[in-house]
Design a protein around this motif. Structure first.
Motif, PDB file in Angstrom:
ATOM      1  N   ALA A  85     -33.066  23.832 -81.988  1.00 56.30           N
ATOM      2  CA  ALA A  85     -34.501  23.567 -81.903  1.00 56.30           C
ATOM      3  C   ALA A  85     -34.798  22.341 -81.044  1.00 56.30           C
ATOM      4  O   ALA A  85     -35.826  22.275 -80.360  1.00 56.30           O
ATOM      5  N   ILE A  86     -33.881  21.385 -81.067  1.00 59.33           N
ATOM      6  CA  ILE A  86     -34.053  20.173 -80.250  1.00 59.33           C
ATOM      7  C   ILE A  86     -33.660  20.438 -78.800  1.00 59.33           C
ATOM      8  O   ILE A  86     -34.403  20.113 -77.862  1.00 59.33           O
ATOM      9  N   LEU A  87     -32.501  21.051 -78.605  1.00 59.60           N
ATOM     10  CA  LEU A  87     -31.989  21.252 -77.258  1.00 59.60           C
ATOM     11  C   LEU A  87     -32.790  22.269 -76.453  1.00 59.60           C
ATOM     12  O   LEU A  87     -32.788  22.229 -75.227  1.00 59.60           O
ATOM     13  N   VAL A  88     -33.476  23.202 -77.132  1.00 59.94           N
ATOM     14  CA  VAL A  88     -34.221  24.229 -76.409  1.00 59.94           C
ATOM     15  C   VAL A  88     -35.347  23.606 -75.592  1.00 59.94           C
ATOM     16  O   VAL A  88     -35.766  24.161 -74.557  1.00 59.94           O
ATOM     17  N   PHE A  89     -35.838  22.442 -76.015  1.00 61.42           N
ATOM     18  CA  PHE A  89     -36.914  21.784 -75.275  1.00 61.42           C
ATOM     19  C   PHE A  89     -36.441  21.206 -73.945  1.00 61.42           C
ATOM     20  O   PHE A  89     -37.225  21.061 -73.009  1.00 61.42           O
ATOM     21  N   VAL A  90     -35.162  20.858 -73.866  1.00 57.58           N
ATOM     22  CA  VAL A  90     -34.647  20.247 -72.639  1.00 57.58           C
ATOM     23  C   VAL A  90     -33.725  21.181 -71.852  1.00 57.58           C
ATOM     24  O   VAL A  90     -33.603  21.061 -70.634  1.00 57.58           O
ATOM     25  N   ASN A  91     -33.071  22.102 -72.552  1.00 57.99           N
ATOM     26  CA  ASN A  91     -32.133  23.012 -71.882  1.00 57.99           C
ATOM     27  C   ASN A  91     -32.664  24.416 -71.684  1.00 57.99           C
ATOM     28  O   ASN A  91     -32.021  25.221 -71.014  1.00 57.99           O
ATOM     29  N   GLY A  92     -33.805  24.718 -72.298  1.00 59.51           N
ATOM     30  CA  GLY A  92     -34.371  26.053 -72.153  1.00 59.51           C
ATOM     31  C   GLY A  92     -33.450  27.117 -72.717  1.00 59.51           C
ATOM     32  O   GLY A  92     -32.785  26.901 -73.745  1.00 59.51           O
ATOM     33  N   PRO A  93     -33.348  28.283 -72.063  1.00 60.19           N
ATOM     34  CA  PRO A  93     -32.491  29.379 -72.545  1.00 60.19           C
ATOM     35  C   PRO A  93     -31.020  28.988 -72.655  1.00 60.19           C
ATOM     36  O   PRO A  93     -30.278  29.559 -73.459  1.00 60.19           O
ATOM     37  N   LEU A  94     -30.594  28.019 -71.836  1.00 54.63           N
ATOM     38  CA  LEU A  94     -29.199  27.588 -71.872  1.00 54.63           C
ATOM     39  C   LEU A  94     -28.846  26.868 -73.166  1.00 54.63           C
ATOM     40  O   LEU A  94     -27.673  26.647 -73.462  1.00 54.63           O
ATOM     41  N   ALA A  95     -29.853  26.516 -73.946  1.00 50.30           N
ATOM     42  CA  ALA A  95     -29.623  25.801 -75.202  1.00 50.30           C
ATOM     43  C   ALA A  95     -28.755  26.607 -76.161  1.00 50.30           C
ATOM     44  O   ALA A  95     -28.016  26.030 -76.979  1.00 50.30           O
ATOM     45  N   VAL A  96     -28.817  27.932 -76.070  1.00 56.37           N
ATOM     46  CA  VAL A  96     -27.988  28.784 -76.927  1.00 56.37           C
ATOM     47  C   VAL A  96     -26.513  28.451 -76.719  1.00 56.37           C
ATOM     48  O   VAL A  96     -25.725  28.402 -77.675  1.00 56.37           O
ATOM     49  N   PHE A  97     -26.140  28.195 -75.464  1.00 56.28           N
ATOM     50  CA  PHE A  97     -24.739  27.926 -75.141  1.00 56.28           C
ATOM     51  C   PHE A  97     -24.395  26.445 -75.283  1.00 56.28           C
ATOM     52  O   PHE A  97     -23.330  26.104 -75.793  1.00 56.28           O
ATOM     53  N   THR A  98     -25.304  25.574 -74.851  1.00 57.04           N
ATOM     54  CA  THR A  98     -25.009  24.136 -74.945  1.00 57.04           C
ATOM     55  C   THR A  98     -24.951  23.676 -76.399  1.00 57.04           C
ATOM     56  O   THR A  98     -24.197  22.764 -76.737  1.00 57.04           O
ATOM     57  N   THR A  99     -25.716  24.319 -77.274  1.00 58.98           N
ATOM     58  CA  THR A  99     -25.661  23.978 -78.699  1.00 58.98           C
ATOM     59  C   THR A  99     -24.311  24.367 -79.287  1.00 58.98           C
ATOM     60  O   THR A  99     -23.739  23.634 -80.107  1.00 58.98           O
ATOM     61  N   VAL A 100     -23.794  25.517 -78.869  1.00 53.54           N
ATOM     62  CA  VAL A 100     -22.466  25.945 -79.326  1.00 53.54           C
ATOM     63  C   VAL A 100     -21.412  24.933 -78.896  1.00 53.54           C
ATOM     64  O   VAL A 100     -20.552  24.528 -79.699  1.00 53.54           O
ATOM     65  N   LEU A 101     -21.470  24.499 -77.627  1.00 52.29           N
ATOM     66  CA  LEU A 101     -20.510  23.514 -77.133  1.00 52.29           C
ATOM     67  C   LEU A 101     -20.616  22.207 -77.902  1.00 52.29           C
ATOM     68  O   LEU A 101     -19.610  21.580 -78.244  1.00 52.29           O
ATOM     69  N   LEU A 102     -21.853  21.810 -78.179  1.00 56.12           N
ATOM     70  CA  LEU A 102     -22.065  20.562 -78.910  1.00 56.12           C
ATOM     71  C   LEU A 102     -21.485  20.646 -80.316  1.00 56.12           C
ATOM     72  O   LEU A 102     -20.803  19.722 -80.784  1.00 56.12           O
ATOM     73  N   ILE A 103     -21.729  21.751 -81.000  1.00 54.05           N
ATOM     74  CA  ILE A 103     -21.231  21.909 -82.368  1.00 54.05           C
ATOM     75  C   ILE A 103     -19.704  21.978 -82.383  1.00 54.05           C
ATOM     76  O   ILE A 103     -19.051  21.412 -83.271  1.00 54.05           O
ATOM     77  N   LEU A 104     -19.120  22.646 -81.400  1.00 52.90           N
ATOM     78  CA  LEU A 104     -17.661  22.709 -81.326  1.00 52.90           C
ATOM     79  C   LEU A 104     -17.085  21.321 -81.099  1.00 52.90           C
ATOM     80  O   LEU A 104     -16.040  20.965 -81.672  1.00 52.90           O
ATOM     81  N   ASN A 105     -17.750  20.530 -80.270  1.00 54.47           N
ATOM     82  CA  ASN A 105     -17.297  19.165 -80.025  1.00 54.47           C
ATOM     83  C   ASN A 105     -17.429  18.320 -81.284  1.00 54.47           C
ATOM     84  O   ASN A 105     -16.523  17.553 -81.642  1.00 54.47           O
ATOM     85  N   GLU A 106     -18.552  18.464 -81.969  1.00 57.15           N
ATOM     86  CA  GLU A 106     -18.763  17.723 -83.218  1.00 57.15           C
ATOM     87  C   GLU A 106     -17.739  18.137 -84.269  1.00 57.15           C
ATOM     88  O   GLU A 106     -17.178  17.287 -84.983  1.00 57.15           O
ATOM     89  N   SER A 107     -17.493  19.448 -84.365  1.00 54.92           N
ATOM     90  CA  SER A 107     -16.515  19.949 -85.335  1.00 54.92           C
ATOM     91  C   SER A 107     -15.126  19.425 -85.022  1.00 54.92           C
ATOM     92  O   SER A 107     -14.373  19.041 -85.931  1.00 54.92           O
ATOM     93  N   SER A 108     -14.784  19.397 -83.719  1.00 56.18           N
ATOM     94  CA  SER A 108     -13.483  18.895 -83.301  1.00 56.18           C
ATOM     95  C   SER A 108     -13.311  17.437 -83.716  1.00 56.18           C
ATOM     96  O   SER A 108     -12.245  17.035 -84.197  1.00 56.18           O
ATOM     97  N   LEU A 109     -14.370  16.645 -83.544  1.00 63.41           N
ATOM     98  CA  LEU A 109     -14.308  15.238 -83.924  1.00 63.41           C
ATOM     99  C   LEU A 109     -14.071  15.097 -85.427  1.00 63.41           C
ATOM    100  O   LEU A 109     -13.196  14.339 -85.864  1.00 63.41           O
ATOM    101  N   ILE A 110     -14.831  15.838 -86.218  1.00 66.49           N
ATOM    102  CA  ILE A 110     -14.708  15.757 -87.678  1.00 66.49           C
ATOM    103  C   ILE A 110     -13.315  16.179 -88.128  1.00 66.49           C
ATOM    104  O   ILE A 110     -12.671  15.517 -88.953  1.00 66.49           O
ATOM    105  N   ILE A 111     -12.838  17.297 -87.569  1.00 65.02           N
ATOM    106  CA  ILE A 111     -11.516  17.812 -87.942  1.00 65.02           C
ATOM    107  C   ILE A 111     -10.429  16.821 -87.565  1.00 65.02           C
ATOM    108  O   ILE A 111      -9.505  16.548 -88.343  1.00 65.02           O
TER     109      ILE A 111
END
Length: 289
Positions: A85-111
């Motif tokens: 919901a946040i990234l869609v305002f700045v990334n538009g349709p690409l937010a679907v993919f950039t959000t996935v990358l962001l979550i994977l990066n965040e998950s990697s950090l936590i793990i």
């Protein structure tokens, strides 16, 4: 505001931009010449070809897989929609993919924070040392632990006589949060964010090697500053591999193997990077002392 002042500012901006561009080009050239970006890939193949190196991973496989699945699933369930919901305002349709990358990066950090500090520290240490032993670098390993005479590279590892890798630094978490807003910049921001994380990741891949070499903080700093490009390249590839869901734990071990292979090449002076810059490092180390 006078035209002379504006021209002066523009001239200074162009000068700074050129300096940054030249520095980035030098770092990329250094990374390309060193071949450091290949070591995480080499680590995968070397790990698969040497079954003895599987032992530390297999001993921790069930709990780490459970952790990985739990973290990734939880992150997607609870954070995907809010971040989208946040990234869609700045990334538009690409937010679907950039959000996935962001979550994977965040998950990697936590793990990585949880597993490497509380579950995998000893296993990763054994993997690094065992790889060095398998590459006939037992001499350097003996500086940090006892070695046995028989068995495979893992069976030869004895009692650790030097403290292993340092635990997760709070600075790394602060740096991660500080640069997190870069993901609001479409595509380019996410790429820059991963590169920054890669550089931070790369600076720590040889902590154990430096420890075995008995290098001081100034010697480590000198070496890393002379080889910023190569270590950033290694760290970026390693970061991308560890962003793969579930398999991130496997890649944590193969990246460790890759880092040890690189250390073995440096130690044996087989790597052009080491041969070309080691004299400079020794001179800098003498001055630091």
């Amino acid at each position: 505001m006078s035209s002379g002042f504006v021209e002066s500012v523009q001239s200074k901006a162009q000068e700074v931009a050129k300096e940054d561009y030249d520095r980035a080009r030098l770092l990329i050239n250094d990374a390309a010449r060193s071949g450091s970006y290949l070591y995480p890939i080499k680590g995968i193949f070397y790990f698969l070809a040497h079954r003895a190196l599987w032992k530390p991973l297999l001993s921790k496989l069930v709990p780490t897989l459970t952790l990985s699945l739990g973290v990734v699933a939880s992150m997607f369930v609870f954070t995907y929609v809010p971040q989208l919901a946040i990234l869609v305002f700045v990334n538009g349709p690409l937010a679907v993919f950039t959000t996935v990358l962001l979550i994977l990066n965040e998950s990697s950090l936590i793990i990585n924070v949880i597993s490497k500090n509380f579950m995998l520290q000893d296993a990763i240490l054994d993997t690094f040392d065992g790889t060095l032993v398998s590459r006939d670098a037992a001499g350097i390993v003996s500086e940090g632990r006892q070695l046995k005479s028989g068995g495979d590279s893992i069976q030869r590892l004895g009692k650790v006589i030097k403290s292993p890798f340092s635990r997760f630094s709070p600075k790394a978490l602060v740096r991660y949060v500080m640069y997190l807003p870069l993901n609001f910049i479409p595509v380019v921001g996410t790429v820059i964010f991963i590169l920054i994380q890669g550089r931070s990741r790369g600076n720590g891949v040889h902590d154990r090697y430096f420890q075995l070499k008995k290098w001081s903080a100034s010697q480590r700093s000198s070496w890393l500053s002379e080889h910023t490009g190569p270590y950033a390249a290694f760290g970026t590839v390693a970061t991308l591999l560890e962003m793969v869901p579930v398999a991130s734990i496997l890649f944590s071990f193969t990246n460790t193997v890759g880092a040890a292979l690189w250390a073995a090449d440096i130690e044996a002076k087989e790597n052009e990077m080491s041969q070309g810059t080691a004299p400079g490092l020794r001179e800098a180390a003498k001055k630091a002392e």
